[in-house]
Motif scaffolding. Sequence first.
Motif, PDB file in Angstrom:
ATOM      1  N   LEU A   1       2.571  -1.369   4.294  1.00 47.45           N
ATOM      2  CA  LEU A   1       3.477  -0.629   3.423  1.00 47.45           C
ATOM      3  C   LEU A   1       4.575  -1.538   2.864  1.00 47.45           C
ATOM      4  O   LEU A   1       5.216  -1.204   1.858  1.00 47.45           O
ATOM      5  N   LYS A   2       4.825  -2.659   3.561  1.00 47.73           N
ATOM      6  CA  LYS A   2       5.827  -3.653   3.150  1.00 47.73           C
ATOM      7  C   LYS A   2       7.207  -3.023   2.981  1.00 47.73           C
ATOM      8  O   LYS A   2       7.901  -3.244   1.981  1.00 47.73           O
ATOM      9  N   LEU A   3       7.585  -2.225   3.971  1.00 45.83           N
ATOM     10  CA  LEU A   3       8.933  -1.656   3.970  1.00 45.83           C
ATOM     11  C   LEU A   3       9.958  -2.777   4.130  1.00 45.83           C
ATOM     12  O   LEU A   3       9.645  -3.846   4.670  1.00 45.83           O
ATOM     13  N   PRO A   4      11.201  -2.565   3.695  1.00 48.38           N
ATOM     14  CA  PRO A   4      12.253  -3.528   4.028  1.00 48.38           C
ATOM     15  C   PRO A   4      12.309  -3.714   5.548  1.00 48.38           C
ATOM     16  O   PRO A   4      12.115  -2.751   6.301  1.00 48.38           O
ATOM     17  N   PRO A   5      12.532  -4.937   6.028  1.00 49.20           N
ATOM     18  CA  PRO A   5      12.469  -5.195   7.466  1.00 49.20           C
ATOM     19  C   PRO A   5      13.284  -4.224   8.320  1.00 49.20           C
ATOM     20  O   PRO A   5      12.804  -3.761   9.365  1.00 49.20           O
ATOM     21  N   ARG A   6      14.498  -3.893   7.892  1.00 47.93           N
ATOM     22  CA  ARG A   6      15.318  -2.995   8.702  1.00 47.93           C
ATOM     23  C   ARG A   6      14.735  -1.577   8.719  1.00 47.93           C
ATOM     24  O   ARG A   6      14.791  -0.885   9.739  1.00 47.93           O
ATOM     25  N   ASP A   7      14.174  -1.138   7.594  1.00 47.61           N
ATOM     26  CA  ASP A   7      13.558   0.186   7.558  1.00 47.61           C
ATOM     27  C   ASP A   7      12.290   0.221   8.423  1.00 47.61           C
ATOM     28  O   ASP A   7      12.012   1.219   9.092  1.00 47.61           O
ATOM     29  N   TYR A   8      11.521  -0.862   8.378  1.00 46.15           N
ATOM     30  CA  TYR A   8      10.331  -0.934   9.232  1.00 46.15           C
ATOM     31  C   TYR A   8      10.731  -0.838  10.708  1.00 46.15           C
ATOM     32  O   TYR A   8      10.135  -0.082  11.481  1.00 46.15           O
TER      33      TYR A   8
ATOM     34  N   MET B   1       6.182 -10.735  12.358  1.00 46.58           N
ATOM     35  CA  MET B   1       5.581  -9.502  12.855  1.00 46.58           C
ATOM     36  C   MET B   1       4.061  -9.612  12.954  1.00 46.58           C
ATOM     37  O   MET B   1       3.453  -9.149  13.918  1.00 46.58           O
ATOM     38  N   TYR B   2       3.451 -10.224  11.946  1.00 46.79           N
ATOM     39  CA  TYR B   2       1.996 -10.401  11.999  1.00 46.79           C
ATOM     40  C   TYR B   2       1.609 -11.360  13.124  1.00 46.79           C
ATOM     41  O   TYR B   2       0.576 -11.180  13.779  1.00 46.79           O
ATOM     42  N   THR B   3       2.427 -12.381  13.360  1.00 45.59           N
ATOM     43  CA  THR B   3       2.156 -13.289  14.481  1.00 45.59           C
ATOM     44  C   THR B   3       2.253 -12.541  15.803  1.00 45.59           C
ATOM     45  O   THR B   3       1.426 -12.729  16.708  1.00 45.59           O
ATOM     46  N   MET B   4       3.260 -11.676  15.930  1.00 48.62           N
ATOM     47  CA  MET B   4       3.390 -10.875  17.143  1.00 48.62           C
ATOM     48  C   MET B   4       2.209  -9.913  17.304  1.00 48.62           C
ATOM     49  O   MET B   4       1.727  -9.681  18.412  1.00 48.62           O
ATOM     50  N   ALA B   5       1.740  -9.356  16.181  1.00 49.80           N
ATOM     51  CA  ALA B   5       0.569  -8.478  16.237  1.00 49.80           C
ATOM     52  C   ALA B   5      -0.662  -9.254  16.711  1.00 49.80           C
ATOM     53  O   ALA B   5      -1.458  -8.747  17.522  1.00 49.80           O
ATOM     54  N   LEU B   6      -0.826 -10.485  16.208  1.00 46.31           N
ATOM     55  CA  LEU B   6      -1.943 -11.319  16.650  1.00 46.31           C
ATOM     56  C   LEU B   6      -1.848 -11.606  18.146  1.00 46.31           C
ATOM     57  O   LEU B   6      -2.847 -11.500  18.878  1.00 46.31           O
ATOM     58  N   CYS B   7      -0.656 -11.966  18.603  1.00 42.76           N
ATOM     59  CA  CYS B   7      -0.468 -12.224  20.037  1.00 42.76           C
ATOM     60  C   CYS B   7      -0.784 -10.979  20.866  1.00 42.76           C
ATOM     61  O   CYS B   7      -1.403 -11.070  21.932  1.00 42.76           O
TER      62      CYS B   7
ATOM     63  N   LYS C   1       0.837  -1.199   0.000  1.00 46.25           N
ATOM     64  CA  LYS C   1       0.000   0.000   0.000  1.00 46.25           C
ATOM     65  C   LYS C   1       0.871   1.247   0.000  1.00 46.25           C
ATOM     66  O   LYS C   1       1.982   1.238   0.533  1.00 46.25           O
ATOM     67  N   GLY C   2       0.362   2.316  -0.587  1.00 41.70           N
ATOM     68  CA  GLY C   2       1.031   3.604  -0.494  1.00 41.70           C
ATOM     69  C   GLY C   2       0.580   4.337   0.762  1.00 41.70           C
ATOM     70  O   GLY C   2      -0.265   3.851   1.524  1.00 41.70           O
ATOM     71  N   HIS C   3       1.130   5.520   0.972  1.00 40.47           N
ATOM     72  CA  HIS C   3       0.734   6.301   2.140  1.00 40.47           C
ATOM     73  C   HIS C   3      -0.661   6.876   1.942  1.00 40.47           C
ATOM     74  O   HIS C   3      -1.018   7.349   0.861  1.00 40.47           O
ATOM     75  N   ARG C   4      -1.447   6.834   3.015  1.00 42.32           N
ATOM     76  CA  ARG C   4      -2.820   7.328   3.022  1.00 42.32           C
ATOM     77  C   ARG C   4      -2.946   8.318   4.177  1.00 42.32           C
ATOM     78  O   ARG C   4      -3.026   7.897   5.336  1.00 42.32           O
ATOM     79  N   PRO C   5      -2.940   9.618   3.902  1.00 40.87           N
ATOM     80  CA  PRO C   5      -2.881  10.628   4.968  1.00 40.87           C
ATOM     81  C   PRO C   5      -3.978  10.493   6.022  1.00 40.87           C
ATOM     82  O   PRO C   5      -3.701  10.613   7.225  1.00 40.87           O
ATOM     83  N   LEU C   6      -5.215  10.245   5.604  1.00 43.34           N
ATOM     84  CA  LEU C   6      -6.311  10.149   6.571  1.00 43.34           C
ATOM     85  C   LEU C   6      -6.123   8.964   7.504  1.00 43.34           C
ATOM     86  O   LEU C   6      -6.245   9.086   8.727  1.00 43.34           O
ATOM     87  N   GLN C   7      -5.804   7.802   6.924  1.00 40.27           N
ATOM     88  CA  GLN C   7      -5.579   6.609   7.753  1.00 40.27           C
ATOM     89  C   GLN C   7      -4.354   6.782   8.635  1.00 40.27           C
ATOM     90  O   GLN C   7      -4.347   6.332   9.789  1.00 40.27           O
ATOM     91  N   ALA C   8      -3.309   7.427   8.107  1.00 35.58           N
ATOM     92  CA  ALA C   8      -2.089   7.635   8.893  1.00 35.58           C
ATOM     93  C   ALA C   8      -2.380   8.508  10.106  1.00 35.58           C
ATOM     94  O   ALA C   8      -1.889   8.244  11.215  1.00 35.58           O
ATOM     95  N   THR C   9      -3.167   9.562   9.918  1.00 36.50           N
ATOM     96  CA  THR C   9      -3.515  10.441  11.041  1.00 36.50           C
ATOM     97  C   THR C   9      -4.352   9.694  12.071  1.00 36.50           C
ATOM     98  O   THR C   9      -4.116   9.806  13.284  1.00 36.50           O
ATOM     99  N   PHE C  10      -5.327   8.910  11.598  1.00 41.29           N
ATOM    100  CA  PHE C  10      -6.191   8.174  12.517  1.00 41.29           C
ATOM    101  C   PHE C  10      -5.402   7.154  13.328  1.00 41.29           C
ATOM    102  O   PHE C  10      -5.473   7.118  14.560  1.00 41.29           O
ATOM    103  N   PHE C  11      -4.639   6.295  12.633  1.00 40.11           N
ATOM    104  CA  PHE C  11      -3.909   5.255  13.354  1.00 40.11           C
ATOM    105  C   PHE C  11      -2.737   5.829  14.149  1.00 40.11           C
ATOM    106  O   PHE C  11      -2.353   5.282  15.185  1.00 40.11           O
TER     107      PHE C  11
END
Length: 259
Positions: A166-173, A236-242, A131-141
């Motif tokens: 956004l699927k950034l490279p892991p180190r950038d994320y 990361m998604y597993t950690m988010a689920l936990c 996904k690209g950047h979404r200003p409204l969603q970025a402000t909300f979250f």
Amino acid sequence: MLPDMHFYAIAIPAVLLVGLSKGGMGEALSLMGVPLLSLAVSPVQAAALLLPILIAMDIVSLWIWRKHGDSATLKIMLPGAIAGIAIGWATAAYVPRDALRLIIGGITVLFVLRYVYNLWRARHGVIIPAKGHRPLQATFFGAFAGYGSFVAHAGGPPFQIYALPLKLPPRDYTGTIVRFFAVLNVVKLLPYFALGQLDLSNLKTSLTLFPLAMAATACGAWLVRRMRPDVFYPFMYTMALCAGLKLIWDGIGVVLAGS
């Protein structure tokens, strides 16, 4: 006077978990810190003790990940996050924290289930682009992350909901989330002082745990640096689920205890 050994027997595992999280190992580990430390002190004192430790961890993480990060994500999310902290400060006495945990936890679990559904679609030939950047969603979250971080130490899942797709490279994320919460933790110092949650006694106790906190953070970063993207993102998604399930469990537990 410093706490007794019973306190440190609980505080040391709590700080280790939070340190691994701050190194980049996922927010679920960090969410265990306050509940675990609350076995030795009150939840309010646990949060106050951890804030200086979190800032010490941030310093280590910022140095380790200094060459990595995504400035666009920070610029678009931080204004909302700081506003969220301000709202949390203004409403601290009125917000049912356990209801907030349930809301954040529920949204996070749905977010991960959507990721699992997208994985299923990908296996059937449907490509899911970043996904690209979404200003409204970025402000909300961003605001949700700042608010959750201030009132319930649960700001990680809202950040992940916006940033992981956004699927950034892991180190950038990792560098981005480190910078994001480093800023938030510094901003939170003033309202925490204003609410009387930080005092000299708590600061002295936090100081004794700094060396362990820094070592755990470095260890978490060492592990993340060695993860390939096809391992990092499912992790990361597993950690988010936990994290989401942990927040739901905490919220439901308090509701049932009060009924």
